[in-house]
Design a protein around this motif. Structure first.
Motif, short mmCIF file in Angstrom:
data_model
loop_
_atom_site.label_atom_id
_atom_site.label_comp_id
_atom_site.label_asym_id
_atom_site.label_seq_id
_atom_site.Cartn_x
_atom_site.Cartn_y
_atom_site.Cartn_z
N MET A 62 0.86 -1.41 0.25
CA MET A 62 -0.02 -0.19 0.04
C MET A 62 1.16 1.03 0.09
O MET A 62 1.93 1.25 0.95
CB MET A 62 -0.94 -0.18 1.05
N CYS A 63 0.22 2.32 -0.89
CA CYS A 63 1.38 3.16 -0.66
C CYS A 63 1.23 4.64 -0.72
O CYS A 63 -0.16 4.83 -0.14
CB CYS A 63 2.18 3.66 -2.47
N SER A 64 2.25 5.06 0.11
CA SER A 64 2.16 6.65 0.04
C SER A 64 2.55 7.41 -0.92
O SER A 64 2.90 7.92 -1.83
CB SER A 64 3.85 6.99 1.34
N GLU A 65 1.52 9.11 -0.75
CA GLU A 65 1.99 10.24 -1.49
C GLU A 65 3.74 10.65 -2.42
O GLU A 65 3.86 10.98 -3.06
CB GLU A 65 1.20 11.30 -0.93
N LYS A 66 4.30 9.81 -1.57
CA LYS A 66 5.86 10.18 -1.53
C LYS A 66 6.24 9.55 -2.60
O LYS A 66 7.13 9.60 -2.93
CB LYS A 66 6.55 10.23 0.19
N GLU A 67 6.10 7.64 -1.87
CA GLU A 67 6.41 7.14 -3.22
C GLU A 67 6.25 6.66 -4.76
O GLU A 67 6.30 6.48 -5.20
CB GLU A 67 5.76 5.53 -2.39
N LEU A 68 4.24 7.64 -4.80
CA LEU A 68 3.86 8.02 -5.35
C LEU A 68 4.59 9.60 -6.43
O LEU A 68 4.34 9.31 -7.02
CB LEU A 68 2.62 7.85 -5.62
N GLN A 69 5.12 9.88 -5.35
CA GLN A 69 6.03 11.15 -5.84
C GLN A 69 4.77 12.69 -6.30
O GLN A 69 4.86 13.30 -7.12
CB GLN A 69 6.78 11.07 -7.51
N SER A 103 4.18 14.23 -3.48
CA SER A 103 4.41 15.03 -2.72
C SER A 103 5.18 14.79 -1.60
O SER A 103 5.25 13.42 -1.83
CB SER A 103 3.46 15.13 -1.74
N ASP A 104 5.46 14.92 -0.21
CA ASP A 104 6.38 15.71 0.03
C ASP A 104 5.81 13.93 1.75
O ASP A 104 6.86 13.73 2.12
CB ASP A 104 7.60 15.93 0.60
N SER A 105 5.21 14.79 1.37
CA SER A 105 4.02 12.87 2.55
C SER A 105 4.53 11.86 2.90
O SER A 105 4.23 10.97 1.71
CB SER A 105 2.88 13.69 2.70
N HIS A 106 5.20 10.99 4.13
CA HIS A 106 5.36 10.20 4.21
C HIS A 106 4.70 9.86 5.44
O HIS A 106 5.49 9.42 5.93
CB HIS A 106 6.91 10.11 4.21
N ASP A 107 3.53 10.51 5.73
CA ASP A 107 3.30 10.58 7.50
C ASP A 107 2.04 9.11 6.86
O ASP A 107 2.04 7.76 8.22
CB ASP A 107 2.32 11.42 7.91
N GLY A 108 1.59 8.30 5.96
CA GLY A 108 1.38 7.52 5.85
C GLY A 108 1.36 6.50 4.79
O GLY A 108 1.01 7.53 3.88
N ILE A 109 -0.03 5.64 4.49
CA ILE A 109 0.02 5.86 3.01
C ILE A 109 -1.59 6.15 3.10
O ILE A 109 -2.15 6.91 3.69
CB ILE A 109 -0.33 3.51 3.19
N ILE A 110 -1.93 6.62 1.65
CA ILE A 110 -3.16 7.21 0.95
C ILE A 110 -4.29 6.83 1.05
O ILE A 110 -4.48 5.59 1.56
CB ILE A 110 -2.36 7.36 -0.52
N ASP A 111 -5.51 7.63 1.93
CA ASP A 111 -6.21 7.71 2.82
C ASP A 111 -7.27 8.11 1.93
O ASP A 111 -7.53 9.51 1.55
CB ASP A 111 -6.18 8.39 4.19
N LEU A 112 -8.04 7.63 0.50
CA LEU A 112 -8.89 7.72 0.06
C LEU A 112 -10.14 7.90 1.13
O LEU A 112 -10.53 7.10 1.85
CB LEU A 112 -8.76 7.29 -0.80
N PRO A 113 -11.10 8.88 0.34
CA PRO A 113 -13.07 9.00 0.69
C PRO A 113 -12.90 7.44 0.75
O PRO A 113 -12.62 6.37 -0.30
CB PRO A 113 -13.46 9.85 -0.52
N ASP A 114 -14.16 6.76 1.55
CA ASP A 114 -15.30 5.46 1.79
C ASP A 114 -15.11 4.85 -0.20
O ASP A 114 -15.72 4.13 0.02
CB ASP A 114 -16.00 5.55 2.72
N ASP A 115 -15.83 6.32 -0.27
CA ASP A 115 -16.87 5.29 -1.91
C ASP A 115 -15.74 5.61 -3.12
O ASP A 115 -16.27 5.39 -4.10
CB ASP A 115 -17.77 6.71 -2.07
N ALA A 116 -14.60 5.41 -3.05
CA ALA A 116 -13.78 5.44 -3.73
C ALA A 116 -13.74 4.32 -4.18
O ALA A 116 -14.08 3.32 -3.48
CB ALA A 116 -12.02 6.06 -4.02
N PRO A 117 -13.64 4.13 -5.80
CA PRO A 117 -14.32 2.82 -6.83
C PRO A 117 -12.68 1.77 -6.60
O PRO A 117 -11.92 1.84 -7.28
CB PRO A 117 -14.69 3.46 -7.89
N VAL A 118 -13.08 0.84 -5.65
CA VAL A 118 -12.22 -0.24 -5.13
C VAL A 118 -12.39 -1.22 -6.82
O VAL A 118 -13.03 -1.68 -7.25
CB VAL A 118 -12.73 -1.25 -4.11
N GLY A 119 -10.51 -1.41 -7.08
CA GLY A 119 -10.31 -2.30 -7.80
C GLY A 119 -10.25 -1.59 -9.26
O GLY A 119 -9.66 -2.27 -10.32
#
Length: 808
Positions: A119-126, A128-144
């Motif tokens: 599971m990727c963070s924003e920094k790992e996907l370049q 932003s410089d944020s590396h506080d944790g993995i990307i946290d999307l809204p619950d309704d983001a379409p899985v898959g």
């Protein structure tokens, strides 16, 4: 110049595909250099964490079961502090390349537990410089589904190779305008700012440039009070990241956004850090400033700066100062929108070694009429993003824009390009590009818009019509033939340059290309160093002077080869040298050197082989042979060539020679090099070289029309005969060669010295020189009587000219 497809479509209403847009950009002169379709982000999908259990062997790790929308959940080991059941984020499967880590994922085992991705963070996907944790999307983001499409990371990035004469296309809006004029969609109107203006800008600006007011033709300043300077909006950050810019804060990001979106560089000052009013002036000698890149620059009066009571706050048009920069504590901000002299910006930027997006645009010329509208648009963005109240703009110096008017006969398009373009189409193209057109018919009056400083006359207008109408519509026309196969195309000097190169290559030498610039110390060693040949702006300290000779570059090139283990080097160059700064002072010279044992002497019978053995070090005679080869190849009448002992000071005085044609014309020099010169160049080894002045050779005499073939090969076998002559020690071998050759110029095609002997048996002050004579019959086989008669001629000619006696 970089931009994304969606950013371009902010200004261009079009249904064209990426491929069509790129093709059209190149067709209208905005050559597409690269297209990044963001394929690297395609492997990342939106996934949901079904469960998150503590890792059995590590307190800070969790074992996640992740639903990627493809079936059974996938096990992933994760160390992010925000990893939890129910989180929706970005998942990378094994085989995916993670740009922020610069790794390609594989199935791994972490503390005894298998992990099938991450599971990727924003920094790992370049993102932003944020590396506080993995990307946290809204619950309704379409899985898959594709994470790149959801997050807007699939926006293709286009890079064009922009020529310096197109400042209007240093903005994405300007590129959209060109595409719309070419029929690739419709240009969208620019929204008008609607913010409220309250109060005055208390900080004032003074232009203190004296008679040099052109250095800053205009300056606009506005105060915005009560801003909240935090991160810029996500959409702005993504666009800046897509073109390689790092988001800093909202105020700075707005200026960077305006630089690319509108081609209007701006600067923001923290108003609380500015003391007193601002003054635009020349810097004083030795004045220093700590710039935003955290480097300190030492300035001079050639640099224009913006200062306050504390000192310099910005290098005008190039880079702001660190002291007055905006940060998260900024409450009141001063927005600068100014005009700067392009030439001064270019010189200052190059002298200081500063490359910025602002300098890139100012040195090409920005739109003067957009100075104030650009400030208005930037203010609207700041108020929308950061809040605050905008004060009235303070404008000084700007006198307005007077459009250039060009009388344009539309028939010029046909005359200069061959394109059949009607007057209506030509006028439509010019209007689409923003030109004002008055009149109708075949002759119109065209006013040049403020953003096109490169357009000056009717030929420039023809170019605009041609590139939008389509360069590919110009029909190819064959070059008019010269009327004869053997028609002369090259000049005599060009022909001789080619012949010299071929002759030296045939002798086993390799062609080199060296710098035309050398250090002053090297130039002085070889007869140069005059102040008139010193460069005003050299690219390096050791390239300060135009070369007076090819030899310094060739010698240092040979030494570099020797330092790398290639000691036997034979190289040449046919190029220009410089005696003075006039056109006649540029010479065309064929020069070469041999180093180590890179000699042709060992290839056949030679007096030097006979006396020293094969693999001997190169010497003066190898250089002389190379020089003679050039002269013969260029058609110099060798019967009139004279060789004198001694050469210029960079040659060894006892092992060098000068080549002359008659008493006055110097054709070149050759020899071994003076030890002091080699020491000064830090060059060592056995070295011999030559220079032949190709441009000093007289023009060949005109000959009657040839009636025989250009190439004649004799069907008869060549014969060699050896002769040894006893002569006085003072007699030069060249005199014997010349006498033997002139005995019969039709039959004798070559003479070579292969042995020299001195001994008591010859008598006091005598030596023996043995020569090999090549006899080539052309029309019949020679008889014994013919050879006896020719032998008698050779002996008689040598005896007559040198006093030599055939050795018994």
């Amino acid at each position: 110049m970089k931009f994304t497809l969606s950013w371009l479509k902010d200004h261009l209403e079009t249904d064209a595909t990426l491929e069509q847009i790129c093709a059209r950009l190149t067709a209208i002169g905005l050559e597409v250099e690269d297209v990044d379709d963001k394929a690297a982000f395609k492997p990342f999908v939106i996934a949901k964490v079904v469960s998150a259990e503590k890792h059995p062997q590590a307190d800070k790790l969790k074992v996640l079961m992740v639903d990627t929308g493809t079936g059974a959940p996938i096990q992933v080991v994760c160390g992010a502090p925000n990893a939890r059941a129910g989180l929706v984020g970005a998942f990378a499967a094994p085989g995916a390349y993670v740009p922020g880590l610069d790794v390609t994922l594989a199935i791994g085992t972490i503390r005894g537990v298998e992990s099938h991705g991450m599971m990727c963070s924003e920094k790992e996907l370049q993102m932003s410089d944020s590396h506080d944790g993995i990307i946290d999307l809204p619950d309704d983001a379409p899985v898959g589904t594709s994470f790149a499409a959801y997050a807007g990371l699939d926006d293709p990035m286009i890079e064009i190779n922009l020529t310096p004469n197109r400042p209007d296309c240093t903005s994405i809006y300007g590129i959209a305008r060109d595409l719309a004029a070419s029929g690739m969609g419709t240009l969208k109107p620019q929204p008008q700012p609607t913010f409220k203006v309250e109060g005055e800008t208390t900080t004032k600006v003074k232009l203190d440039l004296g008679e040099d007011s052109h250095l800053c033709p205009g300056f606009a300043l506005r105060l915005v009070r009560g801003v909240r300077n935090g991160p810029s909006p996500k959409w702005m950050q993504q666009r800046l990241l897509a073109i390689g810019l790092r988001p800093i804060n909202a105020l700075v990001d707005v200026t960077n956004y305006m630089t690319f979106d509108q081609g209007r560089p701006l600067h923001v000052f923290d108003a609380a850090k500015v003391t007193g009013n601002l003054t635009v002036r020349r810097a004083t000698e030795g004045e220093k400033v700590l710039a935003l890149d955290t480097r300190e620059y030492t300035l001079s009066p050639a640099n224009v700066v913006i200062s306050d009571d504390n000192g310099i706050e910005s290098i005008g048009g190039i880079m702001g100062g660190e002291h007055s920069g905006c940060d998260e504590n900024t409450v009141d901000v001063l927005i600068e929108s100014a005009l700067w002299d392009p030439m001064n910006i270019a010189k200052s930027g190059r002298t200081l070694g500063i490359i910025t997006d602002a300098r890139y645009r100012f040195e090409r010329g920005v739109d003067p009429e957009y100075m104030i509208p650009g400030l208005e648009r930037a203010t609207q963005l700041i108020v929308d993003i950061c809040g605050g109240a905008a004060a009235k703009t303070d404008v000084v110096g700007y006198a307005g824009y007077t459009a250039k008017v060009v009388d344009f006969p539309v028939s010029e398009v046909k005359r200069l390009t061959g394109l059949e373009v009607g007057s209506e189409e030509a006028v439509s193209i010019l209007k689409g590009l923003g030109f004002g057109v008055e009149g109708a018919g075949e002759r119109v009056s065209v006013s040049v818009p403020s953003w096109r400083p490169d357009v000056d006359g009717k030929a420039d207008l023809v170019e605009e019509v041609m590139r939008i109408h389509g360069v590919d519509n110009i029909k190819p026309e064959p070059i008019e033939h010269l009327g004869a196969v053997n028609g002369k195309i090259l000049t005599t000097l060009q022909i001789r340059t080619r012949l010299a190169k071929r002759a030296l290559a045939a002798r086993g030498m390799l062609e080199a290309v060296t710098w035309s610039f050398i250090s002053k110390a090297q130039a002085e060693l070889f007869g140069g160093g005059a102040s008139s040949l010193s460069l005003a702006n050299p690219i390096a300290a050791d390239m300060s002077d135009m070369r007076p000779s090819l030899l310094p570059g060739l010698l240092t090139a040979a030494q570099r080869n020797a330092d790398k283990g290639f000691g036997d080097v034979a190289i040449f160059e046919v190029s220009g040298t410089y005696e003075n700064d006039t056109p006649s002072g540029q010479r065309r010279v064929a020069g070469g050197i041999r180093r180590g044992t890179a000699s042709l002497a060992g290839a056949g019978r030679s007096w030097s082989n006979a006396t020293k053995g094969g693999g001997k070090p190169v010497d003066v005679f190898d250089a002389k042979a190379d020089a003679i080869a050039v002269l013969e190849a260029c058609g110099v009448p060798m019967g009139n060539v004279q060789f004198e002992a001694g050469g210029p000071s960079w040659y060894h005085p006892g092992r060098s020679g000068t080549i002359k044609l008659g008493p006055k014309i110097v054709l070149g020099h050759f020899g071994e090099f003076h030890p002091k010169v080699l020491e000064a160049l830090d060059v060592s080894g056995a070295l011999a070289g030559f220079e032949v002045y190709v441009d000093a050779m007289p023009e060949p005499k005109k000959k009657a029309t040839r009636t025989k073939p250009a190439l004649e090969l004799s069907p008869f076998q060549a014969v060699k005969r050896d002769f040894a002559f006893v002569v006085d020690k003072s007699v030069e071998a060249g005199a014997i060669l010349k006498a033997a050759s002139s005995a019969d110029r039709k039959l004798v095609t070559g003479v070579n010295v292969f042995d020299i002997f001195e001994g008591a048996s010859l008598g006091e002050g005598k030596k023996s020189i043995a020569i090999e004579v090549v006899i080539q019959p052309a029309d019949r086989t020679l008889t014994d009587e013919d050879f006896e008669a020719l032998t008698g001629k050779i002996i008689a000619n040598v005896t007559k000219n040198t006093g030599g006696v055939l050795r018994g």
